[in-house]
Design an enzyme around this catalytic site. Structure first.
Site, PDB file in Angstrom:
ATOM      1  CG  ASP A 305      -2.203   0.776   0.987  1.00 10.16           C
ATOM      2  OD1 ASP A 305      -3.249   0.456   1.571  1.00 10.16           O
ATOM      3  OD2 ASP A 305      -2.148   1.741   0.179  1.00 10.16           O
ATOM      4  CD  GLU A 502      -6.771   5.501   2.707  1.00  7.13           C
ATOM      5  OE1 GLU A 502      -6.511   5.883   1.566  1.00  7.13           O
ATOM      6  OE2 GLU A 502      -5.904   5.018   3.464  1.00  7.13           O
TER       7      GLU A 502
END
Ligand code: GLC
Length: 611
Positions: A305, A502
């Site tokens: 990521d 997020e």
């Protein structure tokens, strides 16, 4: 036998004549193309041939992914970078499909001009349509698609998304998120198809939609199963937190969607920021090498990521240890995404010191190059411009409206107030989310966090209502309900959350409606007009205390650009079929609350009314 002539001049003349004759008689034979360029050969042979020609530096380049703003086409080609990405909202100017295609083609032109001519692979987060691109079709976020419980629809959405992504040249989609969201406080709950493995597993059908029947088919793009593994199970729903569960629990709840994606041939897997019992997933040697690549037989490539390896030691930036430990744990490509030269230098040093085996580098390259060959990038490196016109097409918007209809969950309908008649008196519409494309689309829309307002083209929920009613029916809108009185036959209040993505969306405290919504609702209720509440949110909300005052409640989730799908349900053009993909709490103190955990929710997992 060679006849030697008397003088050098004569010999030279003869020699030149001989060369001239040879050239005239035997046409020059072009060198045969290298085997890896021969598309008739098996991919494995092409990979072998190419890798035999690659230096260590070339191979390290293929394992490196940089953000477009960190490396323009020339710099990327000069460094031999194998992959470029656009982070959320990282778009060319102007932000049009054509400009995206031109940008992509510029990277490919530079890449294939290098000696080995290895094309790049370019990744974006098209997580609910090609959501970085202005004018693209924005589909409902996964929580709404989970409410449809319709894997075939999700596959069709994947196909449509792939067409729009490919129409801008992009060949890799960091989607679908197959997380199983166990605590609705998590800011990424809306990226989950459901709180138990069943719906995320079924919705791995998105992989088939994105990748098509073959990766080199028209409009096929590489899909990504993310985030491996357990991202939705962290304690407290903390984004990038710690998933504290034994292996049996991890395997039962969080692994099945990835197994399904692998069975569908998913080409890449993205590793989760989160930890499992205190061990960062980006150093998860057992879960990546032994389970994912070994036991589950994943043959695609594993990508990190964004700046995830920086976070392994909890300090800013990345170190040689973090580079080594993540690559040895099975990471094949690192989303650096900015200091790519430093990354490449550190990895090279680790290989040359023998701390990262060359076999690991070769395995990573084999996996990455196999997907580049399978995608057909060596034969067709540039945008298929015949697809560019699909971006935001009427056909795709109709599909999105169908998905919006199917995702609506009817939770309360006293006196069968719904469906509303399309005529027969005035209707009042209120709420901050009634006339706001940005709010109804949520995070990951045009920008990373999303944003309120007319951020892209589409149909607001209010506009959908105005279009649905009969010509003679008056629709009045006021964001806060000012002007409501007893002359209206019904009031529709579109309330809920504003965009986030997020960790910005983590809700460790309250999970109820904000003060503006509460004030608007109170004003409507004072009028005595029946109130229909439509929640636009990325998760269930703490509304049990308010519910008795509401005559009807429709959970709309984050519908995207085609808000008319909600009017289709409100006015009965579609009988609601959606069911809850997440248990709806009776209070925030119940979190985490999930199907079968013995707690008494306001509405159970799988609940949904119809007409
Ligand atoms: C983000 C997300 C991930 C996304 C990546 C690239 O931080 O965690 O889902 O694919 O970075 O934008």
């Amino acid at each position: 036998m060679t006849r030697w002539l008397g003088t050098t001049r004569s010999r030279l003349a003869l020699a030149l004549t001989a060369v001239a004759c040879t050239a005239a008689v035997t046409p020059a034979v072009a060198a045969a193309p290298p085997a890896y360029r021969d598309a008739t050969r098996p991919v494995a042979d092409r990979v072998d041939d190419l890798m035999a020609r690659m230096s260590l530096q070339d191979k390290i380049g293929q394992m490196t992914q940089a953000e477009r703003l960190a490396a323009d086409p020339g710099a990327a080609a000069a460094a031999g970078i194998g992959s470029i990405l656009s982070g959320g909202g990282s778009a060319p100017t102007p932000n049009t499909a054509e400009a995206w295609a031109d940008m992509y083609d510029a990277y490919q032109r530079a890449a294939i001009a290098a000696p080995l001519g290895i094309p790049i692979i370019y990744g974006v987060d098209a997580v609910h349509g090609h959501n970085n691109v202005h004018g693209a079709t924005i589909f409902p976020h996964n929580i709404g698609l989970g409410a449809t419980n319709d894997p075939g629809l999700v596959e069709r959405i994947g196909r449509a998304t792939a067409e729009e992504v490919a129409g801008t040249g992009i060949d890799w989609d960091f989607a679908p998120c197959l997380c199983v969201a166990r605590n609705d406080r998590w800011g990424r709950t809306y990226e989950s198809f459901g709180e138990t493995p069943e719906r995320p597993t079924a919705m791995a059908s998105a992989v088939t939609g994105l990748q098509g029947s073959t990766l080199d088919g028209p409009a096929s793009v590489l899909a990504t199963a993310k985030h491996y593994v357990g991202d939705g199970g962290t304690t407290g729903g903390d984004d990038q937190g710690n998933t504290e569960v034994d292996e049996a629990g991890l395997r039962a709840v969080h692994l099945p969607p990835f197994q399904a994606a692998i069975e569908r041939g998913v080409g890449s897997v993205m590793i989760s920021y989160s930890s499992w019992n205190g061990v960062k997933m980006h150093t998860g040697d057992y879960l990546i090498n032994d389970v994912l690549k070994g036991e589950l037989g994943f043959t695609g490539f594993v990508v990190s990521d964004w700046q995830a390896i920086d976070k392994i030691d909890g300090q800013e930036g990345f170190t040689a240890d973090e580079v080594r430990d993540s690559v040895n744990a099975g990471l094949d490509m690192i989303m650096v995404p900015n200091e790519y030269q430093e990354f490449m230098a550190l990895l090279r040093a680790e290989v040359e010191a023998g701390r990262v085996p060359m076999e690991r580098i070769d395995d990573a390259n084999r996996r990455i190059l196999t997907k580049k060959f399978e995608l057909g990038l060596f034969e067709r490196p540039f945008t298929d411009r015949s697809l560019t016109g699909t971006v935001g097409s009427a056909e795709h918007r109709e599909l999105a409206r169908e998905a919006v209809r199917e995702s609506q969950v009817l939770l309360k309908n006293d006196g069968n107030l719904l469906p509303l008649a399309k005529d027969g008196g005035k209707i009042f519409v209120a709420g901050k989310n009634a006339d706001d494309i940005g709010n109804q689309s949520g995070g990951w829309t045009i920008s990373w966090q999303g944003g309120s307002g007319p951020i892209t083209s589409g149909t607001t929920i209010l506009r959908g209502i105005q279009q649905a009613v009969s010509p003679g029916t008056e629709v009045t809108y006021d964001r806060n309900g000012n002007g409501i009185d007893g002359s209206y036959r019904a009031a529709i209040a579109v309330v809920g959350e504003t965009p986030y993505a997020e960790g910005e969306g983590d809700r460790p405290e309250g999970m109820g409606l904000d003060e503006e919504d509460q004030t608007t609702l109170a004003r409507l209720q004072e009028s005595g007009v029946p109130v229909i509440v439509v929640t636009v949110s990325g998760r269930p909300l703490d509304i049990a205390a308010d519910l008795p005052e509401w005559d009807a409640l429709l959970a709309a989730w984050l519908p995207g650009t085609e808000g008319a799908g909600i009017a289709d349900v409100l006015f009965g053009d579609h009988n609601p079929t959606g069911t809850l993909p997440m248990t709806w709490m009776a209070g925030a103190d119940q979190q985490p609350i999930n199907d079968g955990d013995g707690q008494k929710p306001l509405f159970p997992y799988g609940y949904g009314l119809n007409y």
